[in-house]
Design an enzyme around this catalytic site. Structure first.
Site, mmCIF file in Angstrom:
data_model
loop_
_atom_site.group_PDB
_atom_site.id
_atom_site.type_symbol
_atom_site.label_atom_id
_atom_site.label_comp_id
_atom_site.label_asym_id
_atom_site.label_seq_id
_atom_site.Cartn_x
_atom_site.Cartn_y
_atom_site.Cartn_z
ATOM 1 N N SER A 185 26.082 -21.092 -27.522
ATOM 2 C CA SER A 185 25.353 -22.116 -26.788
ATOM 3 C C SER A 185 26.291 -22.802 -25.797
ATOM 4 O O SER A 185 27.420 -22.350 -25.603
ATOM 5 C CB SER A 185 24.788 -23.128 -27.801
ATOM 6 O OG SER A 185 23.800 -23.859 -27.127
ATOM 7 N N LEU A 186 25.840 -23.873 -25.188
ATOM 8 C CA LEU A 186 26.639 -24.574 -24.179
ATOM 9 C C LEU A 186 26.714 -26.051 -24.557
ATOM 10 O O LEU A 186 25.684 -26.635 -24.909
ATOM 11 C CB LEU A 186 25.959 -24.480 -22.803
ATOM 12 C CG LEU A 186 26.385 -23.412 -21.835
ATOM 13 C CD1 LEU A 186 25.510 -23.461 -20.605
ATOM 14 C CD2 LEU A 186 27.845 -23.567 -21.455
ATOM 15 N N ALA A 190 0.848 -1.209 0.000
ATOM 16 C CA ALA A 190 0.000 0.000 0.000
ATOM 17 C C ALA A 190 0.879 1.253 0.000
ATOM 18 O O ALA A 190 0.641 2.199 -0.775
ATOM 19 C CB ALA A 190 -0.915 -0.015 1.207
ATOM 20 N N GLU A 191 1.946 1.241 0.820
ATOM 21 C CA GLU A 191 2.840 2.420 0.873
ATOM 22 C C GLU A 191 3.546 2.579 -0.475
ATOM 23 O O GLU A 191 3.710 3.679 -0.998
ATOM 24 C CB GLU A 191 3.885 2.227 1.990
ATOM 25 C CG GLU A 191 3.302 2.368 3.392
ATOM 26 C CD GLU A 191 4.195 1.754 4.485
ATOM 27 O OE1 GLU A 191 4.929 0.779 4.172
ATOM 28 O OE2 GLU A 191 4.164 2.252 5.629
ATOM 29 N N ASP A 229 2.414 1.555 -3.461
ATOM 30 C CA ASP A 229 1.438 2.038 -4.451
ATOM 31 C C ASP A 229 1.200 3.541 -4.308
ATOM 32 O O ASP A 229 1.034 4.262 -5.294
ATOM 33 C CB ASP A 229 0.099 1.289 -4.291
ATOM 34 C CG ASP A 229 0.252 -0.197 -4.653
ATOM 35 O OD1 ASP A 229 -0.616 -0.997 -4.259
ATOM 36 O OD2 ASP A 229 1.278 -0.541 -5.310
ATOM 37 N N LYS A 235 21.822 -24.166 -13.271
ATOM 38 C CA LYS A 235 21.361 -23.889 -14.644
ATOM 39 C C LYS A 235 19.843 -23.629 -14.590
ATOM 40 O O LYS A 235 19.035 -24.548 -14.582
ATOM 41 C CB LYS A 235 21.682 -25.059 -15.574
ATOM 42 C CG LYS A 235 21.430 -24.736 -17.054
ATOM 43 C CD LYS A 235 21.995 -25.798 -17.974
ATOM 44 C CE LYS A 235 21.821 -25.427 -19.445
ATOM 45 N NZ LYS A 235 20.399 -25.351 -19.864
ATOM 46 N N GLU A 258 18.963 -15.059 -17.429
ATOM 47 C CA GLU A 258 17.772 -15.913 -17.650
ATOM 48 C C GLU A 258 16.543 -15.223 -17.065
ATOM 49 O O GLU A 258 16.594 -14.664 -15.965
ATOM 50 C CB GLU A 258 17.999 -17.269 -16.961
ATOM 51 C CG GLU A 258 17.231 -18.414 -17.550
ATOM 52 C CD GLU A 258 17.917 -19.043 -18.771
ATOM 53 O OE1 GLU A 258 19.015 -18.599 -19.151
ATOM 54 O OE2 GLU A 258 17.338 -19.987 -19.313
ATOM 55 N N LYS A 291 32.130 -22.883 -15.305
ATOM 56 C CA LYS A 291 32.864 -21.920 -16.144
ATOM 57 C C LYS A 291 34.260 -21.700 -15.586
ATOM 58 O O LYS A 291 34.437 -21.627 -14.361
ATOM 59 C CB LYS A 291 32.136 -20.565 -16.156
ATOM 60 C CG LYS A 291 30.692 -20.656 -16.619
ATOM 61 C CD LYS A 291 29.935 -19.347 -16.437
ATOM 62 C CE LYS A 291 28.504 -19.534 -16.878
ATOM 63 N NZ LYS A 291 27.678 -18.319 -16.708
ATOM 64 N N ARG A 315 17.422 -14.618 -27.247
ATOM 65 C CA ARG A 315 18.636 -15.188 -27.827
ATOM 66 C C ARG A 315 18.483 -15.377 -29.328
ATOM 67 O O ARG A 315 19.410 -15.138 -30.102
ATOM 68 C CB ARG A 315 18.924 -16.529 -27.149
ATOM 69 C CG ARG A 315 20.208 -17.165 -27.544
ATOM 70 C CD ARG A 315 20.409 -18.487 -26.810
ATOM 71 N NE ARG A 315 21.588 -19.153 -27.296
ATOM 72 C CZ ARG A 315 21.621 -19.794 -28.464
ATOM 73 N NH1 ARG A 315 20.538 -19.857 -29.210
ATOM 74 N NH2 ARG A 315 22.727 -20.367 -28.879
#
Ligand SMILES: CC(C)(C)c1nc(N2CCN(c3ncccn3)CC2)c2cc(C(N)=O)c(N)nc2n1
Length: 332
Positions: free
Chosen positions: A83-84, A35-36, A38, A115, A175, A291, A136
């Site tokens: 891509s992977l 409410a606060e 908004d 992932k 993602e 990675k 992508r």
């Protein structure tokens, strides 16, 4: 109120709304009630309608888009979204590590990430302002979904760092996903409205982002985790962990379970530990991503035509989905 007073009050309101969006949607730890919140937004929208010349593209009032689009424009990524490669077993992971250490020696630090099972997105910020959000696509050309992505409150419309640290251009990749809870609620609503339900949270997120009317997207509880760097101009990074720290400083949501390891046995243990733990997560993951941390080593290792040699996905075995068939009561 004259225009100078309005300008000051609008600046205060924007900073406060951006801060409370960050607390609620990035930290998941709000300080004020809905409410606060908004009330702040209503005051900002009212002041901006009295003084439209004060409206700026990065104002939080500009998140819910305008008219529905006829179609999505195409966007060419400054740096392709590669891509992977997938690994499905510990042995395949050890093969990956062997290929890496053969090329860069065995003092390799790895970063291991969940992932997230959502939709990849690329956010381009120019001088700190979000100018384009793109899917992508085929990795080179994606769809311009900027209006829809602006409705996602965990996506900052402006990089929230000091001026001299703002890069001229940066492609932030991550993602977009729907939580398990948000997915369940959305499907229940659709069932009530006699609409087809989504098969899984990834399809629901993709369907929500591919809406031509961003007012529909705005009603979907979409969230994000950012995890990769694309093209960048005006700032230097040495490691992947530095990129993730920079993203957190800018106000992006970065997954809290990302860990780094110097020993590959620990990488494997961490990946395997999430095979079961993932069922307690509030969102779906379909594996882990490993990675090489050093960007220098990433450059030495390079990429094949389609995938990096410095990263690999470990995919969890597909689960047996038990579908409960409603008990069929045959009246005798
Ligand atoms: C930047 C690299 C290539 C290393 C990379 N690529 C990713 N992906 C590539 C393929 N992608 C893709 N998508 C659709 C079709 C083909 N490939 C979609 C994401 C990553 C996805 C996740 C995630 N989901 O949580 C993650 N934590 N890190 C990633 N890192």
């Amino acid at each position: 109120m004259d225009i100078v007073q309005a300008e000051n009050r609008i600046k205060e309101l924007r900073e406060s709304i951006d801060y409370h969006n960050y607390r609620y949607y990035v930290l998941d730890n709000p300080e004020i009630t809905d409410a606060e919140y908004d009330k702040l937004m209503r005051e900002l929208i009212s002041l901006e309608s009295q003084f439209p010349q004060l409206i700026t593209p990065d104002s939080p009032s500009q998140r819910v888009g305008g008219e529905p689009l006829e179609a999505f424009k195409k966007v060419t990524h400054r740096e392709p979204m590669i891509s992977l490669a997938d690994a499905f077993s510990e042995e395949e992971l050890r093969d990956f590590n062997r290929r890496v250490t053969e090329n860069v020696g065995n003092q390799v630090e790895y970063v291991v990430e969940l992932k997230i099972d959502g939709l990849a997105v690329s956010l381009t910020y120019e001088n700190g302002l979000l100018v384009t959000a793109a899917t992508r696509g085929d990795g080179v050309v994606g769809e311009d979904v900027t209006q829809n992505v602006k409705t996602i409150k965990s996506v900052p419309l402006r990089l929230n760092i000091q001026k001299d640290k703002i890069p001229m251009v940066i492609e932030v990749r991550g993602e977009i996903y729907l939580s398990k809870e948000g997915f369940k609620k959305l499907n229940e609503e659709r069932e009530e409205m006699g609409l087809p339900t989504f098969a899984n949270p990834r399809n629901a997120a993709a369907g929500s982002i591919r809406q031509l009317d961003s007012k529909i997207t705005a009603k979907r509880p979409l969230s994000t985790f950012m995890y990769a760097l694309g093209y960048v101009e005006g700032i230097e990074f040495n490691t992947h962990l530095e990129v993730l720290e920079f993203y957190k400083a800018c106000g992006f949501k970065v997954n809290p379970h990302i860990k780094s390891f110097n020993n590959f046995d620990d990488v494997i243990d961490y990946c395997m530990s999430w095979k079961e733990k993932r069922h307690s997560l509030p969102y779906e993951i379909d594996g882990m991503v490993i990675k090489v941390n050093s960007l220098h080593f990433q450059k030495i290792l390079g990429s094949t035509a389609k995938t990096p040699r410095w990263a690999i996905a470990y995919k969890f075995p597909a689960e047996q989905k038990i579908s409960v068939i409603e008990d069929i009561v045959v009246s005798v």
